[in-house]
Design a protein around this motif. Structure first.
Motif, mmCIF file in Angstrom:
data_model
loop_
_atom_site.group_PDB
_atom_site.id
_atom_site.type_symbol
_atom_site.label_atom_id
_atom_site.label_comp_id
_atom_site.label_asym_id
_atom_site.label_seq_id
_atom_site.Cartn_x
_atom_site.Cartn_y
_atom_site.Cartn_z
ATOM 1 N N ILE A 1 -13.081 -22.336 -4.494
ATOM 2 C CA ILE A 1 -11.734 -21.992 -4.027
ATOM 3 C C ILE A 1 -11.051 -23.213 -3.419
ATOM 4 O O ILE A 1 -9.909 -23.551 -3.748
ATOM 5 N N TYR A 2 -11.766 -23.933 -2.517
ATOM 6 C CA TYR A 2 -11.165 -25.093 -1.851
ATOM 7 C C TYR A 2 -10.860 -26.212 -2.846
ATOM 8 O O TYR A 2 -9.808 -26.848 -2.775
ATOM 9 N N THR A 3 -11.756 -26.416 -3.797
ATOM 10 C CA THR A 3 -11.531 -27.453 -4.805
ATOM 11 C C THR A 3 -10.268 -27.164 -5.600
ATOM 12 O O THR A 3 -9.430 -28.039 -5.837
ATOM 13 N N ARG A 4 -10.111 -25.928 -6.001
ATOM 14 C CA ARG A 4 -8.947 -25.546 -6.811
ATOM 15 C C ARG A 4 -7.660 -25.531 -5.990
ATOM 16 O O ARG A 4 -6.594 -25.885 -6.483
ATOM 17 N N MET A 5 -7.771 -25.130 -4.709
ATOM 18 C CA MET A 5 -6.594 -25.174 -3.839
ATOM 19 C C MET A 5 -6.138 -26.617 -3.622
ATOM 20 O O MET A 5 -4.945 -26.922 -3.670
ATOM 21 N N LEU A 6 -7.096 -27.508 -3.400
ATOM 22 C CA LEU A 6 -6.761 -28.914 -3.193
ATOM 23 C C LEU A 6 -6.165 -29.542 -4.453
ATOM 24 O O LEU A 6 -5.395 -30.503 -4.379
ATOM 25 N N GLY B 1 -10.800 -17.847 3.897
ATOM 26 C CA GLY B 1 -10.806 -19.220 3.410
ATOM 27 C C GLY B 1 -9.566 -19.591 2.620
ATOM 28 O O GLY B 1 -9.118 -20.736 2.642
ATOM 29 N N CYS B 2 -8.976 -18.601 1.933
ATOM 30 C CA CYS B 2 -7.737 -18.864 1.192
ATOM 31 C C CYS B 2 -6.595 -19.248 2.123
ATOM 32 O O CYS B 2 -5.647 -19.924 1.714
ATOM 33 N N HIS B 3 -6.659 -18.811 3.369
ATOM 34 C CA HIS B 3 -5.596 -19.106 4.331
ATOM 35 C C HIS B 3 -5.890 -20.359 5.154
ATOM 36 O O HIS B 3 -4.968 -21.097 5.509
ATOM 37 N N THR B 4 -7.160 -20.598 5.453
ATOM 38 C CA THR B 4 -7.493 -21.772 6.271
ATOM 39 C C THR B 4 -7.653 -23.036 5.441
ATOM 40 O O THR B 4 -7.352 -24.131 5.910
ATOM 41 N N GLY B 5 -8.161 -22.877 4.201
ATOM 42 C CA GLY B 5 -8.586 -24.053 3.460
ATOM 43 C C GLY B 5 -9.806 -24.653 4.137
ATOM 44 O O GLY B 5 -10.341 -24.096 5.102
ATOM 45 N N PRO B 6 -10.282 -25.810 3.656
ATOM 46 C CA PRO B 6 -11.442 -26.439 4.282
ATOM 47 C C PRO B 6 -11.078 -27.031 5.648
ATOM 48 O O PRO B 6 -9.911 -27.308 5.926
ATOM 49 N N GLY B 7 -12.094 -27.200 6.499
ATOM 50 C CA GLY B 7 -11.882 -27.903 7.760
ATOM 51 C C GLY B 7 -11.850 -27.042 9.005
ATOM 52 O O GLY B 7 -11.517 -27.523 10.089
ATOM 53 N N THR B 8 -12.216 -25.754 8.884
ATOM 54 C CA THR B 8 -12.149 -24.841 10.031
ATOM 55 C C THR B 8 -13.545 -24.467 10.513
ATOM 56 O O THR B 8 -14.447 -24.234 9.705
ATOM 57 N N GLN C 1 -20.080 -14.212 -4.077
ATOM 58 C CA GLN C 1 -20.912 -13.990 -5.261
ATOM 59 C C GLN C 1 -20.117 -14.224 -6.545
ATOM 60 O O GLN C 1 -20.617 -14.857 -7.483
ATOM 61 N N GLU C 2 -18.899 -13.704 -6.599
ATOM 62 C CA GLU C 2 -18.085 -13.839 -7.804
ATOM 63 C C GLU C 2 -17.422 -15.208 -7.881
ATOM 64 O O GLU C 2 -17.302 -15.785 -8.957
ATOM 65 N N ILE C 3 -16.977 -15.712 -6.746
ATOM 66 C CA ILE C 3 -16.411 -17.063 -6.690
ATOM 67 C C ILE C 3 -16.756 -17.661 -5.330
ATOM 68 O O ILE C 3 -16.577 -17.030 -4.293
ATOM 69 N N SER C 4 -17.276 -18.863 -5.346
ATOM 70 C CA SER C 4 -17.693 -19.501 -4.097
ATOM 71 C C SER C 4 -16.492 -20.079 -3.363
ATOM 72 O O SER C 4 -15.464 -20.410 -3.970
ATOM 73 N N THR C 5 -16.619 -20.198 -2.057
ATOM 74 C CA THR C 5 -15.535 -20.804 -1.286
ATOM 75 C C THR C 5 -15.369 -22.275 -1.659
ATOM 76 O O THR C 5 -14.254 -22.801 -1.618
ATOM 77 N N GLU C 6 -16.452 -22.924 -2.052
ATOM 78 C CA GLU C 6 -16.357 -24.331 -2.465
ATOM 79 C C GLU C 6 -15.434 -24.469 -3.676
ATOM 80 O O GLU C 6 -14.591 -25.373 -3.736
#
Length: 296
Positions: A51-56, A276-283, A44-49
């Motif tokens: 998160i992944y964009t910013r991690m990448l 999700g912060c630990h896996t990143g996308p693709g799991t 709700q506060e921050i989407s996983t999408e």
């Protein structure tokens, strides 16, 4: 209805709507992404999408568990209303959050000696934690007492199976779970590690499989091998994923075809911010009720 609250941590990786439907309040884990601090409130506060964009893009992500003070404030809301509390915590094999919950329990038990406060180590993660909570919510709705529900969960929680695979090792490398050399070679060769959660709640690598189709087929086979009653399995099945909706839907279709007696359709959920912060996308992760996870 029994006068107690069934609650959990946000790491169940379901959705706020699902939690409301089940009447299960939850307390938030937290994350730091770049210079920002956020609650893991199931997107709700921050989407996983995001998160992944910013991690990448190179931003560092770190997670933090619920503090003792936060647990105490969360539980006390219900105790003040005259309700007992049964709380199911994220696996102790992956987080120390259970220690904070138990410290809060000890303090509150002194302040509210007439109330019951039960803390359960789920030994589960992601929507496996969610599958356990969903079953508990169903039993509560049927009228099971807090004492009987506590006993039932403790007896059956190791029957929740978790099978994870990743098609991208980038963040496994970054987090130190895979060496840089092995990870780079694995990505080049299309190696997809298959992992599960053991009897102590740890995430354990089991097999290295080359190719998305093969690892998906192997994941399905694990359900055939371990599900209660085999392909006659009649329980719930959850899938969670990190930016892999299409793959999750494909696996769900394969499961529904192989297990015609499922209790409803396979339920698909996004992996939440903490995991999700630990896996990143693709799991992609599969959860079902199976044979008991035993000491190895």
């Amino acid at each position: 209805m029994s006068n107690y609250v069934l609650s959990s941590c946000s790491t169940v990786d379901l959705t706020p709507a699902k939690m409301k439907e089940m009447d299960v309040p939850f307390v938030n884990f937290h994350l730091k992404l770049g210079d920002g601090f956020y609650n893991d409130d199931m997107g709700q506060e921050i989407s996983t999408e995001e998160i992944y964009t910013r991690m990448l893009a190179g931003e560092d992500a770190k997670t933090s568990q619920v503090s003792m003070v936060e647990y105490k404030e969360f539980f006390e809301k219900f105790l003040k209303e005259g309700k007992d509390v049964l709380h199911i915590v994220f696996s102790s094999g992956l987080s120390g959050s259970i220690n904070s919950a138990r410290l809060a329990q000890e303090e509150l038990q002194e302040e509210y000696p007439d109330r019951k406060i039960y803390i359960i180590d789920s030994l589960a993660a992601s929507a496996g934690h969610g599958l356990l909570v969903a079953k508990a919510a169903s039993l509560k709705k049927e009228g099971m007492s807090i004492d009987d529900l506590f006993d039932w969960i403790e007896e059956h929680k190791l029957e929740v199976h978790h099978w994870f695979y990743s098609t991208d090792l980038t963040f496994f490398i970054k987090g130190g779970r895979v060496s840089k050399g092995a990870g780079l070679v694995g990505n080049m060769l299309g190696i997809c590690p298959l992992l599960n959660v053991d009897w102590e709640g740890h995430l354990i690598p089991r097999e290295k499989i080359r190719g998305k189709k093969k690892v998906m087929a192997r994941t399905l086979q694990m359900m055939k091998d371990h599900a209660q009653d085999g392909t006659n399995y009649s329980g719930k099945c959850f899938i969670s994923h990190s930016d892999m909706q299409e793959g999750a839907e494909t696996l769900a279709s394969m499961i529904e075809e192989a297990f015609p007696n499922l209790d409803g359709k396979v339920e698909i959920y996004p992996i939440g911010p903490t995991i999700g912060c630990h896996t990143g996308p693709g799991t992609i992760a599969l959860f079902f009720w199976g044979d008991k996870r035993e000491e190895e």
